[in-house]
Design an enzyme around this catalytic site. Structure first.
Site, PDB file in Angstrom:
ATOM      1  N   ALA A 142       0.838  -1.207   0.000  1.00  0.00           N
ATOM      2  CA  ALA A 142       0.000   0.000   0.000  1.00  0.00           C
ATOM      3  C   ALA A 142       0.869   1.253   0.000  1.00  0.00           C
ATOM      4  O   ALA A 142       0.641   2.185  -0.776  1.00  0.00           O
ATOM      5  CB  ALA A 142      -0.926  -0.005   1.215  1.00  0.00           C
ATOM      6  N   TYR A 143       1.862   1.273   0.861  1.00  0.00           N
ATOM      7  CA  TYR A 143       2.767   2.426   0.930  1.00  0.00           C
ATOM      8  C   TYR A 143       3.536   2.585  -0.375  1.00  0.00           C
ATOM      9  O   TYR A 143       3.622   3.685  -0.936  1.00  0.00           O
ATOM     10  CB  TYR A 143       3.736   2.241   2.107  1.00  0.00           C
ATOM     11  CG  TYR A 143       4.673   3.395   2.307  1.00  0.00           C
ATOM     12  CD1 TYR A 143       4.260   4.548   2.980  1.00  0.00           C
ATOM     13  CD2 TYR A 143       5.991   3.346   1.842  1.00  0.00           C
ATOM     14  CE1 TYR A 143       5.124   5.617   3.176  1.00  0.00           C
ATOM     15  CE2 TYR A 143       6.860   4.408   2.032  1.00  0.00           C
ATOM     16  CZ  TYR A 143       6.423   5.538   2.694  1.00  0.00           C
ATOM     17  OH  TYR A 143       7.283   6.597   2.886  1.00  0.00           O
ATOM     18  N   SER A 144       4.095   1.491  -0.884  1.00  0.00           N
ATOM     19  CA  SER A 144       4.871   1.543  -2.119  1.00  0.00           C
ATOM     20  C   SER A 144       4.018   2.032  -3.279  1.00  0.00           C
ATOM     21  O   SER A 144       4.448   2.883  -4.078  1.00  0.00           O
ATOM     22  CB  SER A 144       5.452   0.163  -2.441  1.00  0.00           C
ATOM     23  OG  SER A 144       6.313  -0.296  -1.407  1.00  0.00           O
TER      24      SER A 144
END
Length: 249
Positions: free
Chosen positions: A155-157
């Site tokens: 999700a962050y990436s």
């Protein structure tokens, strides 16, 4: 410590109460700017920000994931500081560490809402006046994760990869208006965002950096100060690495 003349300039720093945002806000004030600190909790200012002259900062409570909240924050900022010349999008969350198969959909949406939608909302809000005034500087804080993808941090990436693409699109759209829109893709820094991930994940992130240490917020700030300055009059739509040698492209 590098220094640029920000006299007469007004900057908005999202996530400016702590971490990278706080370091950038402090350096901007030292360089002559007045700074609006946009944060979800402006009562929790880092000492470096709380110690700044009261007439040089304007704390504004805002939820960047909500465009109505961002629009209200801009109104408050323009009422208090008259304009916005510079936008630093630093607000962000890490989200949980988990595989794609195990990632909770609601947590996925939350990470995108803050990291990607929040950056979009703030850019959308300030760009019309920047175009009208034929000047602006926007720096989006992305991540090396957006270029390489970290396992168990999809999700962050993904959110940071999208921020890089958003930066390139907006940079092209505004290039003829003396507006520079760039992003920085740092490796991990020791900020409060690490409280959201496991020690195992932190150790993994450190092992990927050839310099063998985390980047400091001061190092990130030095690059951002140039990117957001009037001196950066040509480069736009670019991603600047601060990976300690980790970046492969």
């Amino acid at each position: 410590m590098n220094s640029y003349d920000y006299s007469g300039k007004v900057a908005v720093v999202t996530g400016g109460a702590n971490g990278i945002g706080a370091a950038v806000a402090e350096r901007l004030v030292i360089s002559g700017a007045r700074v609006a600190i946009w944060d979800l909790d402006v009562t929790a200012l880092e000492p470096r920000v709380a110690a700044l002259p009261a007439d040089s900062i304007l704390p504004v409570t805002v939820d960047v994931s909500d465009f109505a909240s961002v629009s209200a924050a801009l109104e408050n900022t323009e009422a208090g500081l008259s304009k916005v010349d510079v936008l630093i999008n630093s607000a962000g969350i890490a989200g949980p560490t988990d595989t794609v198969a195990g990632y909770p959909p609601d947590e996925w949406r939350k990470v995108q809402a803050v990291n990607l939608d929040g950056t979009f909302h703030c850019c959308k809000a300030v760009i019309p006046a920047m175009i009208a005034g034929n000047y602006g500087r926007i720096v989006n804080v992305a991540s090396i994760a957006g270029k390489e993808g970290n396992p168990n941090a999809s999700a962050y990436s993904a959110s940071k990869a999208a921020v890089i693409a958003l930066t390139k699109s907006l940079g092209k759209e505004t290039a003829t208006h003396d507006i520079a829109v760039n992003c920085v893709t740092p490796a991990t820094a020791r900020t409060r965002i690490l409280d959201q991930v496991t020690d195992e994940f932190i150790d993994y992130m450190l092992s990927k950096i050839p310099r063998g240490r985390f980047v400091t917020v001061e190092e990130i700030t030095s690059m951002i100060l140039w990117m957001a300055s009037a001196e950066n009059s040509f480069t736009t739509g670019a991603a600047f690495d601060l990976s300690g040698g980790r970046a492969t492209y």
